[in-house]
Design a protein around this motif. Structure first.
Motif, PDB file in Angstrom:
ATOM      1  N   SER A 117     -46.253  -6.250 -76.319  1.00  0.00           N
ATOM      2  CA  SER A 117     -47.566  -5.850 -76.816  1.00  0.00           C
ATOM      3  C   SER A 117     -47.393  -4.921 -78.016  1.00  0.00           C
ATOM      4  CB  SER A 117     -48.337  -5.131 -75.718  1.00  0.00           C
ATOM      5  OG  SER A 117     -47.750  -3.863 -75.453  1.00  0.00           O
ATOM      6  N   PRO A 118     -48.440  -4.729 -78.821  1.00  0.00           N
ATOM      7  CA  PRO A 118     -48.345  -3.772 -79.935  1.00  0.00           C
ATOM      8  C   PRO A 118     -47.924  -2.375 -79.484  1.00  0.00           C
ATOM      9  CG  PRO A 118     -50.266  -5.173 -80.234  1.00  0.00           C
ATOM     10  CD  PRO A 118     -49.704  -5.512 -78.881  1.00  0.00           C
ATOM     11  N   MET A 119     -48.373  -1.945 -78.308  1.00  0.00           N
ATOM     12  CA  MET A 119     -47.971  -0.618 -77.825  1.00  0.00           C
ATOM     13  C   MET A 119     -46.500  -0.585 -77.452  1.00  0.00           C
ATOM     14  SD  MET A 119     -50.378   1.635 -78.056  1.00  0.00           S
ATOM     15  CE  MET A 119     -49.812   2.944 -76.962  1.00  0.00           C
ATOM     16  N   GLN A 120     -45.971  -1.680 -76.910  1.00  0.00           N
ATOM     17  CA  GLN A 120     -44.540  -1.721 -76.612  1.00  0.00           C
ATOM     18  C   GLN A 120     -43.723  -1.698 -77.898  1.00  0.00           C
ATOM     19  OE1 GLN A 120     -44.791  -5.260 -74.110  1.00  0.00           O
ATOM     20  NE2 GLN A 120     -44.092  -4.079 -72.337  1.00  0.00           N
ATOM     21  N   TRP A 121     -44.183  -2.395 -78.928  1.00  0.00           N
ATOM     22  CA  TRP A 121     -43.495  -2.329 -80.223  1.00  0.00           C
ATOM     23  C   TRP A 121     -43.513  -0.902 -80.769  1.00  0.00           C
ATOM     24  CZ3 TRP A 121     -40.196  -5.626 -81.947  1.00  0.00           C
ATOM     25  CH2 TRP A 121     -40.321  -6.992 -81.681  1.00  0.00           C
ATOM     26  N   ARG A 122     -44.636  -0.223 -80.593  1.00  0.00           N
ATOM     27  CA  ARG A 122     -44.739   1.163 -81.069  1.00  0.00           C
ATOM     28  C   ARG A 122     -43.714   2.046 -80.348  1.00  0.00           C
ATOM     29  NH1 ARG A 122     -48.622   4.488 -83.609  1.00  0.00           N
ATOM     30  NH2 ARG A 122     -48.923   6.553 -82.684  1.00  0.00           N
ATOM     31  N   MET A 123     -43.559   1.819 -79.060  1.00  0.00           N
ATOM     32  CA  MET A 123     -42.579   2.562 -78.278  1.00  0.00           C
ATOM     33  C   MET A 123     -41.157   2.287 -78.779  1.00  0.00           C
ATOM     34  SD  MET A 123     -42.017   2.322 -74.134  1.00  0.00           S
ATOM     35  CE  MET A 123     -42.042   0.526 -74.181  1.00  0.00           C
ATOM     36  N   LEU A 124     -40.842   1.017 -79.036  1.00  0.00           N
ATOM     37  CA  LEU A 124     -39.511   0.683 -79.532  1.00  0.00           C
ATOM     38  C   LEU A 124     -39.274   1.238 -80.930  1.00  0.00           C
ATOM     39  CD1 LEU A 124     -38.875  -3.004 -78.417  1.00  0.00           C
ATOM     40  CD2 LEU A 124     -37.759  -0.931 -77.600  1.00  0.00           C
ATOM     41  N   GLY A 125     -40.319   1.232 -81.745  1.00  0.00           N
ATOM     42  CA  GLY A 125     -40.176   1.724 -83.107  1.00  0.00           C
ATOM     43  C   GLY A 125     -39.690   3.160 -83.164  1.00  0.00           C
ATOM     44  N   ARG A 126     -40.072   3.965 -82.182  1.00  0.00           N
ATOM     45  CA  ARG A 126     -39.611   5.363 -82.154  1.00  0.00           C
ATOM     46  C   ARG A 126     -38.114   5.454 -81.893  1.00  0.00           C
ATOM     47  NH1 ARG A 126     -44.372   6.109 -78.614  1.00  0.00           N
ATOM     48  NH2 ARG A 126     -46.083   6.705 -79.988  1.00  0.00           N
ATOM     49  N   ARG A 127     -37.549   4.446 -81.260  1.00  0.00           N
ATOM     50  CA  ARG A 127     -36.140   4.466 -80.918  1.00  0.00           C
ATOM     51  C   ARG A 127     -35.272   3.818 -81.990  1.00  0.00           C
ATOM     52  NH1 ARG A 127     -39.292   5.238 -76.967  1.00  0.00           N
ATOM     53  NH2 ARG A 127     -38.613   6.185 -75.009  1.00  0.00           N
ATOM     54  N   GLY A 128     -35.911   3.324 -83.045  1.00  0.00           N
ATOM     55  CA  GLY A 128     -35.139   2.695 -84.108  1.00  0.00           C
ATOM     56  C   GLY A 128     -35.761   2.903 -85.461  1.00  0.00           C
ATOM     57  N   GLU A 129     -36.083   4.141 -85.784  1.00  0.00           N
ATOM     58  CA  GLU A 129     -36.767   4.417 -87.048  1.00  0.00           C
ATOM     59  C   GLU A 129     -35.947   3.987 -88.250  1.00  0.00           C
ATOM     60  OE1 GLU A 129     -37.872   8.489 -87.015  1.00  0.00           O
ATOM     61  OE2 GLU A 129     -39.539   8.209 -85.617  1.00  0.00           O
ATOM     62  N   ASP A 130     -34.614   4.070 -88.135  1.00  0.00           N
ATOM     63  CA  ASP A 130     -33.749   3.670 -89.250  1.00  0.00           C
ATOM     64  C   ASP A 130     -32.839   2.510 -88.867  1.00  0.00           C
ATOM     65  OD1 ASP A 130     -34.676   5.772 -90.993  1.00  0.00           O
ATOM     66  OD2 ASP A 130     -33.529   7.162 -89.752  1.00  0.00           O
ATOM     67  N   ALA A 131     -33.172   1.809 -87.800  1.00  0.00           N
ATOM     68  CA  ALA A 131     -32.310   0.752 -87.284  1.00  0.00           C
ATOM     69  C   ALA A 131     -32.513  -0.552 -88.034  1.00  0.00           C
ATOM     70  CB  ALA A 131     -32.584   0.532 -85.795  1.00  0.00           C
ATOM     71  N   THR A 132     -31.514  -1.427 -87.940  1.00  0.00           N
ATOM     72  CA  THR A 132     -31.711  -2.840 -88.246  1.00  0.00           C
ATOM     73  C   THR A 132     -32.061  -3.528 -86.926  1.00  0.00           C
ATOM     74  OG1 THR A 132     -29.320  -3.197 -88.009  1.00  0.00           O
ATOM     75  CG2 THR A 132     -30.199  -2.895 -90.239  1.00  0.00           C
TER      76      THR A 132
ATOM     77  N   GLN B  38     -51.155 -13.118 -84.713  1.00  0.00           N
ATOM     78  CA  GLN B  38     -51.467 -12.076 -85.700  1.00  0.00           C
ATOM     79  C   GLN B  38     -50.882 -10.730 -85.276  1.00  0.00           C
ATOM     80  OE1 GLN B  38     -53.751 -14.148 -84.290  1.00  0.00           O
ATOM     81  NE2 GLN B  38     -54.065 -15.520 -86.041  1.00  0.00           N
ATOM     82  N   GLU B  39     -50.973 -10.416 -83.976  1.00  0.00           N
ATOM     83  CA  GLU B  39     -50.398  -9.155 -83.480  1.00  0.00           C
ATOM     84  C   GLU B  39     -48.878  -9.181 -83.596  1.00  0.00           C
ATOM     85  OE1 GLU B  39     -53.593  -7.674 -80.105  1.00  0.00           O
ATOM     86  OE2 GLU B  39     -52.212  -9.297 -79.596  1.00  0.00           O
ATOM     87  N   TRP B  40     -48.281 -10.336 -83.334  1.00  0.00           N
ATOM     88  CA  TRP B  40     -46.821 -10.479 -83.475  1.00  0.00           C
ATOM     89  C   TRP B  40     -46.388 -10.143 -84.892  1.00  0.00           C
ATOM     90  CZ3 TRP B  40     -41.996 -12.435 -81.635  1.00  0.00           C
ATOM     91  CH2 TRP B  40     -41.197 -13.114 -82.558  1.00  0.00           C
ATOM     92  N   GLU B  41     -47.029 -10.741 -85.896  1.00  0.00           N
ATOM     93  CA  GLU B  41     -46.647 -10.498 -87.283  1.00  0.00           C
ATOM     94  C   GLU B  41     -46.899  -9.051 -87.688  1.00  0.00           C
ATOM     95  OE1 GLU B  41     -45.035 -12.161 -89.504  1.00  0.00           O
ATOM     96  OE2 GLU B  41     -44.765 -13.931 -88.242  1.00  0.00           O
ATOM     97  N   ALA B  42     -48.039  -8.502 -87.252  1.00  0.00           N
ATOM     98  CA  ALA B  42     -48.347  -7.109 -87.601  1.00  0.00           C
ATOM     99  C   ALA B  42     -47.318  -6.167 -86.991  1.00  0.00           C
ATOM    100  CB  ALA B  42     -49.754  -6.752 -87.127  1.00  0.00           C
ATOM    101  N   SER B  43     -46.914  -6.436 -85.754  1.00  0.00           N
ATOM    102  CA  SER B  43     -45.917  -5.585 -85.093  1.00  0.00           C
ATOM    103  C   SER B  43     -44.570  -5.681 -85.800  1.00  0.00           C
ATOM    104  CB  SER B  43     -45.769  -5.985 -83.621  1.00  0.00           C
ATOM    105  OG  SER B  43     -46.970  -5.758 -82.905  1.00  0.00           O
ATOM    106  N   LEU B  44     -44.176  -6.888 -86.195  1.00  0.00           N
ATOM    107  CA  LEU B  44     -42.918  -7.052 -86.929  1.00  0.00           C
ATOM    108  C   LEU B  44     -42.939  -6.256 -88.223  1.00  0.00           C
ATOM    109  CD1 LEU B  44     -41.990 -10.847 -86.573  1.00  0.00           C
ATOM    110  CD2 LEU B  44     -41.290  -8.917 -85.159  1.00  0.00           C
ATOM    111  N   ASN B  45     -44.050  -6.329 -88.937  1.00  0.00           N
ATOM    112  CA  ASN B  45     -44.148  -5.601 -90.205  1.00  0.00           C
ATOM    113  C   ASN B  45     -44.026  -4.104 -89.999  1.00  0.00           C
ATOM    114  OD1 ASN B  45     -44.490  -7.962 -91.685  1.00  0.00           O
ATOM    115  ND2 ASN B  45     -46.725  -7.912 -91.529  1.00  0.00           N
TER     116      ASN B  45
END
Length: 644
Positions: A463-478, A494-501
Motif C-alpha cells: 500500500s502507499p503507507m507501506q511504501w512510505r514506511m519503507l522509504g524511511r529505511r532507504g532514503e539514500d538506497a538503491t 496509479q498508486e503503484w506508479e506514484a509510490s515508485l516515484n
C-alpha cells in the motif's frame, strides 16, 4: 614487535573479517560448487564457472565466480554472438558427483576435437524437479534475459515486472547476490533489506542467498518490518486498502495531537510587572499550534512549546507586537520554573508509536470522527471496528505505528539499557561482527536505518503507507522492485506508479519486463487467463503439461474436497490446497496444507487443488487477481473445486 598498535589492530580486523566471510562462502557453496565450463577460442585451458571464485596454491585461477565480468559469457553467449566461447558445458551434479552434462556448441567450425554431449539440459532438469519447502537458486540455469537484469547498473535501481512463473523473485535474489559482490564494502557497511509478502515466503526464499555465499541480508516480511512490533494477522482487504491510503498520514497526525491529555490546570507568570494566568484552554491551544506546525519530533517539542506558551502570555497581557528576543527570554525563564516544567511535561508526555496506537481503542469515537473527515463513513467504521476486534497490530497497522513513531520521534529522556558485550560477542570478534550486531539491534528503529539497497518482492501489493514506511529505511538506497500489477490486491496501478516515484526520487532506474513463463505449464496458464479474465497472451509458456481437472459440486463441497484430497495423494510431490476465500477449509485438509491465495503468493508447488467458490467473481478486479495467483502456483498439475 608491538601487537597493540593501531596498524596491528587494523590488520587483525581485516584478516579476521576476510577469513570469516571466506569460510562462510566456502561452507555454503559446496553443493553444486561448479556448474559450468567454457572453452574459449583464445584460451588454452577451459574456464570453469561456479558459485564462488577459487585459486590454487600458486594463485592460479581454477574457478570463476559466476558474478565476475567474465562469468557473464556463460549466460549470454549465443551462436549469433558467441563472445569468444566455442563450447558451453553445463554440469548437473548431485553432491560431488556429476550426474548430467549438456553442451552448447556455439562455433562449430572452431570446435576442433571438442566433443559434444547432448543431455537433458540443466534448465529442463531444474524445471521438472520436485519442489520442496525452500526455493532453489538458478545460478546454473540463468537465462540471457534474466542475466541482463541481474547485472544491470549496480549503482542504479531496477523495476522488474512480469507475469506469473517468469522467475522475478529468484532473479531479484541473484541480483542481490551480484550487488553484494560488486558493492561489497559499501553494502556490508550499510546493509541490504529484503521485504517479502509474508512469513511463509520469507522462509521459502531464506536459503537462496546463503547458497550463493551471501548471509548478510536482512529478510523481513510485511508482518515484521517494524520488529519488535510485529503483526500476527491480516485484516480484510477492504480495511487494508483504507489503512494503506496516504490520507492516513493526516488521520494519524490529527489523532496524535487530539489524544494528548488535557492540561493539569492554570499556569501563571509575571509579565511586564503583572501576574498573567493562562487557563487550560489556552495551554491546549498553544500545544496544538506547536504540534500542528511541525512535521515530526513531537517528543522533542518542549522548547517549541515553551516559546508558544510564552507568546500566549504576552497576548493575554495585551501586548500587541512582541519581539522574538522577548519571547525567547520568557521561554528561558519558564524553563527554570518548576510549575512550568511540570505543566510542559504533562502537556507533552513521552510516548512511542505503539503506545499511541493502543490509545486508539480508548479514543475510538474520536478516531471515527477524524477518519470520517478523510474517508466515507462505512470505510471509517470498518477500520474502527477492526481495531476494536483485533487483539494486536495487524499488517495494515504497522505503517500506522511507524507513522506515529516518526511523528513522535525519539524521546530526549530515553536511556538505553547497558549492553554487556560478553553476552553478544564471541571471544574473538571483528568490527564487522559488531556492525552486524548493532544493525540487527537497531532494526526496529523508527528513523531511517540507512540501508544501502532495498529489495521489494511482490511489490504490487504494498500500500502507499507501506511504501512510505519503507522509504524511511532507504532514503539514500538503491532499489530492486519486483512485481506483477495484474496480481495486485491492495493498490491501483496509479498508486503503484506514484509510490515508485516517491521512493526512487528521480534516481537512475532501469525497467525490465520478463515475458517467458518457466514455472507453469501452458494448459494451466490458459485456464488461469480464462478464469481470471486477465489477458496473458503476451506471456510465453515454454512447457506443456496436462490440462486442469475439475471437481464440481452444487451445494455441499465436501465430496469435491475429498476428490481433490485423493487426487493430491495419488500424485505425490509437494501438494497444497489454495483457497480464494480467507479462512476457507481451515488450516489443513488431512495431511495437506491449506493456504489462502494471499498466503501462497510467491510460492510454488508441484500440485495444487484450487478451491474456487461461486462468490469469487472475476468481474471484481481483486477477485480476478486472487484467481490468477491461486491458479498459477502449480508447476505440474492443477485441480479446481468449483460450482461452475
Amino acid at each position: 614487535m608491538k601487537t597493540n598498535t593501531p596498524q596491528s589492530v587494523f590488520d587483525r580486523e581485516a584478516f579476521a573479517g576476510n577469513a570469516r566471510r571466506r569460510l562462510q562462502a566456502v561452507s555454503v557453496s559446496e553443493q553444486q560448487l561448479v556448474f559450468g565450463r567454457m572453452d574459449h577460442e583464445d584460451e588454452d585451458k577451459p574456464l570453469y564457472v561456479g558459485r564462488i571464485g577459487l585459486s590454487d596454491h600458486a594463485q592460479e585461477r581454477i574457478l570463476i565466480d559466476w558474478r565476475a565480468p567474465v562469468g557473464s559469457s556463460f549466460y549470454r553467449a549465443t551462436s549469433s554472438s558467441p563472445q569468444g566461447v566455442v563450447r558451453r558445458r553445463t554440469l548437473i551434479t548431485r553432491g560431488k558427483t556429476v550426474v548430467g552434462i549438456n553442451d552448447d556448441l556455439l562455433v562449430p567450425e572452431k570446435a576442433g576435437d571438442l566433443e559434444v554431449v547432448a543431455g537433458e539440459g540443466a534448465l529442463l532438469h531444474a524445471l521438472m524437479r520436485e519442489r520442496g519447502e525452500f526455493m532453489n537458486d538458478i545460478v546454473a540455469t540463468i537465462q540471457a534475459e534474466q542475466d541482463e537484469v541481474i547485472r544491470c547498473d549496480p549503482k542504479g535501481s531496477v523495476v522488474l515486472t512480469g507475469g506469473p512463473g517468469t522467475g522475478k523473485s529468484v532473479v531479484a535474489l541473484h541480483r542481490t547476490a551480484y550487488l553484494m559482490y560488486e558493492r561489497a564494502a559499501e553494502l556490508e557497511r550499510l546493509g541490504v533489506l529484503l521485504v517479502g509478502p509474508g512469513r511463509r515466503f520469507s522462509r521459502y526464499i531464506s536459503r537462496v542467498l546463503p547458497s550463493l555465499g551471501e548471509t548478510a541480508v536482512n529478510i523481513r516480511s510485511v508482518f515484521d518490518i517494524t520488529e519488535p512490533v510485529v503483526a500476527s494477522t491480516r485484516e480484510p482487504l477492504d480495511v487494508a486498502r483504507t489503512k494503506g491510503n496516504l490520507n492516513m498520514t493526516k488521520v494519524m497526525k490529527k489523532f496524535l495531537i487530539h489524544s494528548y491529555p488535557p492540561p493539569p490546570g492554570d499556569l501563571k507568570v509575571t509579565v511586564s510587572g503583572h501576574v498573567v494566568r493562562l487557563a487550560p484552554a489556552h495551554l491546549r491551544a498553544a500545544r496544538d499550534e506547536t504540534l500542528g506546525s511541525i512535521t515530526s519530533g513531537f517528543n522533542m517539542a518542549s522548547d517549541r512549546l515553551l516559546r508558544s506558551i510564552a507568546r500566549s502570555f504576552f497576548q493575554k497581557a495585551g501586548r500587541g507586537k512582541v519581539r522574538a528576543q522577548e519571547i525567547n527570554t520568557l521561554a528561558r525563564t519558564l524553563a527554570e520554573n518548576q510549575e512550568a516544567i511540570e505543566t510542559v511535561e504533562a502537556l507533552l508526555p513521552q510516548r512511542t508509536g505503539l503506545e499511541a496506537w493502543n490509545d486508539m481503542k480508548d479514543w475510538s469515537d474520536d478516531l471515527l470522527s477524524i477518519l470520517q473527515s478523510q474517508f466515507p463513513k462505512p470505510q471509517a467504521e470498518a477500520v474502527v471496528g477492526q481495531l476494536l476486534a483485533a487483539t494486536g497490530p495487524q499488517v495494515g497497522d504497522l505503517p500506522l505505528i511507524d507513522e506515529l513513531d516518526w511523528l513522535l520521534g525519539p524521546s530526549p529522556t530515553a536511556i538505553e539499557a547497558p549492553v554487556h558485550e560478553d553476552d553478544i560477542y564471541d571471544e574473538v570478534t571483528t568490527l564487522q561482527d559488531r556492525l552486524d550486531a548493532s544493525r540487527q539491534a537497531a532494526w526496529g528503529a523508527t528513523k531511517t536505518t540507512g540501508f544501502g539497497h532495498i529489495v521489494v518482492d511482490e511489490a504490487q501489493d504494498l500500500s502507499p503507507m507501506q511504501w512510505r514506511m519503507l522509504g524511511r529505511r532507504g532514503e539514500d538506497a538503491t532499489w530492486t522492485i519486483v512485481g506483477d500489477p495484474a496480481q495486485a490486491t491492495l493498490a491501483t496501478p496509479q498508486e503503484w506508479e506514484a509510490s515508485l516515484n516517491r521512493v526512487l526520487r528521480g534516481g537512475r532506474v532501469t525497467r525490465f519486463n520478463l515475458g517467458i513463463n518457466y514455472r507453469t505449464p501452458k494448459e494451466i496458464m490458459e485456464y488461469a487467463a480464462e478464469a481470471s479474465g486477465v489477458p496473458l497472451g503476451a506471456l510465453q509458456s515454454i512447457r506443456s503439461g496436462t490440462p486442469p481437472v475439475f471437481f464440481r459440486y452444487s451445494a455441499d463441497p465436501a465430496p469435491a474436497i475429498a476428490e481433490g484430497l485423493n487426487w493430491l495423494r495419488e500424485r505425490g510431490g509437494l501438494g497444497c490446497f489454495v483457497t480464494l476465500e480467507e479462512g476457507a477449509l481451515g488450516g489443513k485438509v488431512e495431511e495437506f496444507e491449506v493456504l489462502s491465495a494471499l498466503e501462497a503468493k510467491g510460492l510454488e508447488f508441484d500440485y495444487v487443488v484450487l478451491y474456487r467458490p461461486e462468490s469469487v467473481d472475476r468481474r471484481s478486479a481483486v477477485d480476478a487477481s486472487l484467481i490468477l495467483i491461486g491458479a498459477t502456483r502449480a508447476t505440474k498439475g492443477l485441480a479446481v473445486i468449483t460450482e461452475r
